[in-house]
Design a protein around this motif. Structure first.
Motif, PDB file in Angstrom:
ATOM      1  N   PRO A   1       0.764  -1.171   0.109  1.00 21.76           N
ATOM      2  CA  PRO A   1       0.195   0.130   0.099  1.00 21.76           C
ATOM      3  C   PRO A   1       0.836   1.252  -0.165  1.00 21.76           C
ATOM      4  N   LEU A   2       0.563   2.289  -0.920  1.00 22.63           N
ATOM      5  CA  LEU A   2       1.126   3.511  -0.785  1.00 22.63           C
ATOM      6  C   LEU A   2       0.033   4.351  -0.829  1.00 22.63           C
ATOM      7  N   TYR A   3       0.395   5.654  -0.178  1.00 25.28           N
ATOM      8  CA  TYR A   3      -0.764   6.766   0.021  1.00 25.28           C
ATOM      9  C   TYR A   3      -0.224   8.288   0.286  1.00 25.28           C
ATOM     10  N   LYS A   4      -0.886   9.143   0.078  1.00 30.03           N
ATOM     11  CA  LYS A   4      -0.511  10.475   0.224  1.00 30.03           C
ATOM     12  C   LYS A   4      -1.630  11.280   0.089  1.00 30.03           C
ATOM     13  N   THR A   5      -1.916  12.223   1.225  1.00 29.34           N
ATOM     14  CA  THR A   5      -3.088  13.197   1.300  1.00 29.34           C
ATOM     15  C   THR A   5      -2.363  14.410   0.738  1.00 29.34           C
ATOM     16  N   VAL A   6      -3.202  14.879  -0.294  1.00 26.12           N
ATOM     17  CA  VAL A   6      -2.919  16.243  -1.218  1.00 26.12           C
ATOM     18  C   VAL A   6      -3.742  17.294  -0.545  1.00 26.12           C
ATOM     19  N   GLU A   7      -3.028  18.539  -0.429  1.00 28.02           N
ATOM     20  CA  GLU A   7      -3.539  19.695   0.124  1.00 28.02           C
ATOM     21  C   GLU A   7      -4.894  20.112  -0.432  1.00 28.02           C
ATOM     22  N   ASN A   8      -5.215  20.039  -1.644  1.00 24.14           N
ATOM     23  CA  ASN A   8      -6.369  20.578  -2.221  1.00 24.14           C
ATOM     24  C   ASN A   8      -7.208  19.550  -3.203  1.00 24.14           C
ATOM     25  N   GLU A   9      -8.446  19.614  -3.342  1.00 27.30           N
ATOM     26  CA  GLU A   9      -9.126  18.915  -4.303  1.00 27.30           C
ATOM     27  C   GLU A   9      -8.716  19.415  -5.434  1.00 27.30           C
ATOM     28  N   GLY A  10      -8.536  18.302  -6.444  1.00 26.24           N
ATOM     29  CA  GLY A  10      -7.728  18.690  -7.809  1.00 26.24           C
ATOM     30  C   GLY A  10      -6.503  18.393  -7.897  1.00 26.24           C
ATOM     31  N   ASP A  11      -5.681  18.402  -6.670  1.00 29.92           N
ATOM     32  CA  ASP A  11      -4.160  18.161  -6.706  1.00 29.92           C
ATOM     33  C   ASP A  11      -3.831  16.786  -7.272  1.00 29.92           C
ATOM     34  N   SER A  12      -2.620  16.542  -7.728  1.00 31.27           N
ATOM     35  CA  SER A  12      -1.950  15.254  -7.950  1.00 31.27           C
ATOM     36  C   SER A  12      -1.093  14.698  -7.256  1.00 31.27           C
ATOM     37  N   ALA A  13      -0.974  13.273  -7.018  1.00 33.49           N
ATOM     38  CA  ALA A  13       0.117  12.868  -6.349  1.00 33.49           C
ATOM     39  C   ALA A  13       0.868  11.895  -7.273  1.00 33.49           C
ATOM     40  N   ASN A  14       2.138  11.785  -7.508  1.00 31.82           N
ATOM     41  CA  ASN A  14       3.047  10.986  -8.047  1.00 31.82           C
ATOM     42  C   ASN A  14       3.500   9.748  -7.199  1.00 31.82           C
ATOM     43  N   TYR A  15       3.334   8.598  -7.776  1.00 35.35           N
ATOM     44  CA  TYR A  15       3.687   7.274  -7.367  1.00 35.35           C
ATOM     45  C   TYR A  15       4.769   6.627  -8.118  1.00 35.35           C
ATOM     46  N   TYR A  16       5.713   6.034  -7.493  1.00 37.73           N
ATOM     47  CA  TYR A  16       6.741   5.069  -8.226  1.00 37.73           C
ATOM     48  C   TYR A  16       7.124   3.932  -7.501  1.00 37.73           C
ATOM     49  N   ALA A  17       7.076   2.894  -8.301  1.00 38.73           N
ATOM     50  CA  ALA A  17       7.612   1.455  -7.870  1.00 38.73           C
ATOM     51  C   ALA A  17       8.567   0.741  -8.367  1.00 38.73           C
ATOM     52  N   VAL A  18       9.387   0.273  -7.610  1.00 42.05           N
ATOM     53  CA  VAL A  18      10.493  -0.672  -8.503  1.00 42.05           C
ATOM     54  C   VAL A  18      10.295  -2.027  -7.727  1.00 42.05           C
ATOM     55  N   ILE A  19      10.129  -3.186  -8.484  1.00 45.05           N
ATOM     56  CA  ILE A  19      10.007  -4.318  -7.648  1.00 45.05           C
ATOM     57  C   ILE A  19      11.005  -5.181  -8.416  1.00 45.05           C
ATOM     58  N   GLU A  20      11.811  -5.818  -7.788  1.00 45.80           N
ATOM     59  CA  GLU A  20      13.113  -6.566  -8.407  1.00 45.80           C
ATOM     60  C   GLU A  20      12.640  -8.085  -8.044  1.00 45.80           C
ATOM     61  N   PHE A  21      12.638  -9.029  -9.239  1.00 45.59           N
ATOM     62  CA  PHE A  21      12.298 -10.121  -8.897  1.00 45.59           C
ATOM     63  C   PHE A  21      13.391 -10.912  -8.767  1.00 45.59           C
ATOM     64  N   TYR A  22      13.398 -11.905  -7.670  1.00 49.99           N
ATOM     65  CA  TYR A  22      14.683 -12.520  -6.782  1.00 49.99           C
ATOM     66  C   TYR A  22      14.446 -14.062  -6.678  1.00 49.99           C
ATOM     67  N   LYS A  23      15.066 -14.811  -7.179  1.00 49.12           N
ATOM     68  CA  LYS A  23      14.934 -16.295  -6.866  1.00 49.12           C
ATOM     69  C   LYS A  23      15.987 -16.642  -5.964  1.00 49.12           C
TER      70      LYS A  23
END
Length: 123
Positions: free
Chosen positions: A100-122
């Motif tokens: 889970p990722l989350y962010k509260t923006v200041e105003n209605e209409g604002d945007s939040a940017n999310y970035y995920a890096v998932i490395e597969f590992y055996k």
């Protein structure tokens, strides 16, 4: 509320031929999102709007060492709340996992940017 918009983690895979899938749930009702998913340099999905259900990434035994990158922009268009969230669920590897990722923006209409890096590992 605290903010967590970045993820950098390992996802455990094994020698099985089971399909590894990605599911993404975006925001509250009324929030809009654009998602891009890459495996290495290959774009799997670009500018997808809204939630994402069971996108096959590949077989568990073929993913070791590969890197999945997810970028998302969520715009708060909900009048109920200014909390944006992105829930990333991986399945088909050693264990199903949710991030889970989350962010509260200041105003209605604002945007939040999310970035995920998932490395597969055996292991």
């Amino acid at each position: 509320m605290a903010t967590k918009t970045n993820l950098n983690t390992l996802y455990l895979v094994n020698d099985s031929t089971k399909k590894v899938s990605l599911e993404i749930t975006v925001g509250e009702e009324g929030q809009t999102a654009l998602l891009t998913v890459r495996l290495g340099r290959k774009i799997i999905l670009e500018n997808h709007s809204g939630n994402l259900s069971n996108l096959e990434i590949g077989k568990s035994n073929e993913l070791n060492g590969k890197v999945l990158k997810i970028t998302a922009t969520i715009t708060d268009t909900s009048r109920k709340t200014n909390v944006t969230f992105l829930n990333i669920k991986m399945s088909g590897g050693v264990l199903a996992r949710s991030y889970p990722l989350y962010k509260t923006v200041e105003n209605e209409g604002d945007s939040a940017n999310y970035y995920a890096v998932i490395e597969f590992y055996k292991p």
